[in-house]
Design an enzyme around this catalytic site. Structure first.
Site, PDB file in Angstrom:
ATOM      1  N   ASP A 212       0.736  -1.260   0.114  1.00  0.00           N
ATOM      2  CA  ASP A 212       0.040   0.157  -0.041  1.00  0.00           C
ATOM      3  C   ASP A 212       0.818   1.170   0.006  1.00  0.00           C
ATOM      4  OD1 ASP A 212      -2.455   1.516   0.207  1.00  0.00           O
ATOM      5  OD2 ASP A 212      -1.768   1.790   2.395  1.00  0.00           O
ATOM      6  N   LYS A 213       0.097   2.438  -0.579  1.00  0.00           N
ATOM      7  CA  LYS A 213       0.876   3.460  -0.476  1.00  0.00           C
ATOM      8  C   LYS A 213       1.471   4.170   0.858  1.00  0.00           C
ATOM      9  CE  LYS A 213      -0.167   8.404  -0.985  1.00  0.00           C
ATOM     10  NZ  LYS A 213      -1.519   9.329  -1.200  1.00  0.00           N
TER      11      LYS A 213
END
Length: 396
Positions: A212-213
């Site tokens: 995830d970012k």
């Protein structure tokens, strides 16, 4: 003399879900930590132009899971190259000569093509160690994946392991892994294409999985197609293992009652950027391994995933009411527990992202067969959070 035809292009790809390795033991006060494996592996002839589920940015307000992203689409590129051996080159091994004349590709990649018949010697398949003679002809004919729209960008990346076949990157918080809706530039793929131009031949620039970012930590990348394929197979058979550190709101005794969380996960019916536990979801099983108390109401976890659904750990920990600190999507007010000092309350309230870090990555080297383990320290923001939460606890 070497000749090269003009590449011809077509398109086709898809994706298969990746599962993370999982350990069986659970201990209190252990030294290892957690995972939010929202990453999925990319499969061989199914290397994806889009992912089935977005997991690198929960902040897209307009997202339809059925919409295909055009950016980063992998397009097959036909390679057809011929070289006639000179007097000076006579006596060289086929693979060494090929690496000298077909300079766009690594020696390991060329060795793979010699083995599978993509690179022929005098119209026949030979072993890489075969010696060539003057006047012999070597012919390379293969199809590569090339990213049609992803552009190289001069973005710094932290390389923690590298050889001819494999690359491991420590991804910082805030960096999206690959281009997609709302994130066409500034991604890890854009950075890889700048620092490693040969990666444009590989789907997703060689990425094997994703995180995830706002999760920091290690990502595994193949530098050649054979290496990328082999590593993705390892993800499927669980010979790749990853450990993630996270800080959660919950006491150790309560967390220990949830050694195995078995709750199917699907996309939220109304909020399309979110995942949720639902009867109609896909099977999702999370195992809590080590639980290390930071104080009476907060712990550091080690989590193993039996499955690898998008946001799985974040969703599961929220579902059992012990969310990851800083998780604005799945945490909410439940991140704040009783008994906090003002400094601790501020540290939790101001923590800008989910306190989640991929700190250990292990795999079998696709060429040498050697067991490789790479680690990276917990980032400074999480170190400070842990320090504030443990302040005074050891003195009790």
């Amino acid at each position: 003399m070497t000749t090269n035809t003009t590449p011809k292009q077509t398109s086709e790809t898809k994706l298969s879900a990746q599962q993370s390795s999982m350990q069986d033991e659970l201990t209190i006060n252990g030294s290892s930590l957690d995972a939010d494996l929202l990453d999925e592996s990319l499969s061989d002839d199914e290397l994806a132009s889009t992912y089935e589920e977005i997991d690198d940015d929960e902040d897209h307000n307009e997202y339809d899971s059925d919409v295909t992203s055009v950016a980063g689409q992998a397009i097959p590129q036909v390679i057809d190259m011929t070289h006639t051996v000179t007097e000076k080159e006579a006596g060289l091994r086929i693979d060494k000569l090929a690496s000298q004349v077909f300079t766009d590709f690594s020696r390991a990649q060329l060795q793979g093509w010699v083995g599978d018949g993509s690179l022929l010697h005098n119209c026949s398949v030979q072993k890489p160690k075969q010696r060539v003679k003057a006047g012999d002809v070597i012919h390379l004919s293969t199809t590569l994946q090339q990213h049609s729209e992803d552009q190289p960008e001069n973005i710094a990346i932290n390389v923690v392991y590298e050889d001819d076949d494999v690359l491991v990157i420590d991804k910082p918080v805030g960096m999206v892994v690959h281009p997609g809706a709302g994130n066409q530039t500034g991604t890890l793929v854009n950075a890889l294409l700048y620092h490693y131009p040969q990666q444009h031949h590989l789907p997703r620039a060689g990425l094997v999985h994703r995180i995830d970012k706002d999760t920091s930590g290690l990502l595994l990348i193949g530098k050649t197609k054979p290496a990328q394929m082999a590593l993705m197979e390892q993800l499927k058979d669980k010979s790749v293992y990853r450990h993630y550190q996270c800080v959660v709101a919950g006491d150790a005794a309560s967390l220990l009652r949830h050694r195995r969380i078995d709750a199917p996960i699907g996309r939220h019916r109304n909020q399309r950027t979110k995942m949720t536990v639902m009867t109609a979801g896909r099977e999702a099983v999370t195992h809590l391994l080590n639980v290390t108390p930071l104080n009476d109401n907060y712990c550091l976890l080690d989590v193993g995933l039996e499955t690898g659904r998008t946001h799985q750990i974040r969703v599961h920990l929220s579902h059992i009411t012990y969310p990851i600190v800083g998780d604005r999507v799945y945490g909410g007010r439940r991140q704040l527990r009783a008994g906090l000092t003002e400094a601790q309350r501020q540290a939790i309230g101001n923590f800008p992202r989910q306190a989640l870090h991929a700190y250990t990555l292990g795999f079998v080297h696709p060429t040498t067969g050697e067991d490789i383990e790479v680690t990276t320290p917990i980032p400074e923001d999480m170190q400070k959070l842990i320090s504030v939460l443990t302040d005074g606890y050891d003195d009790e």
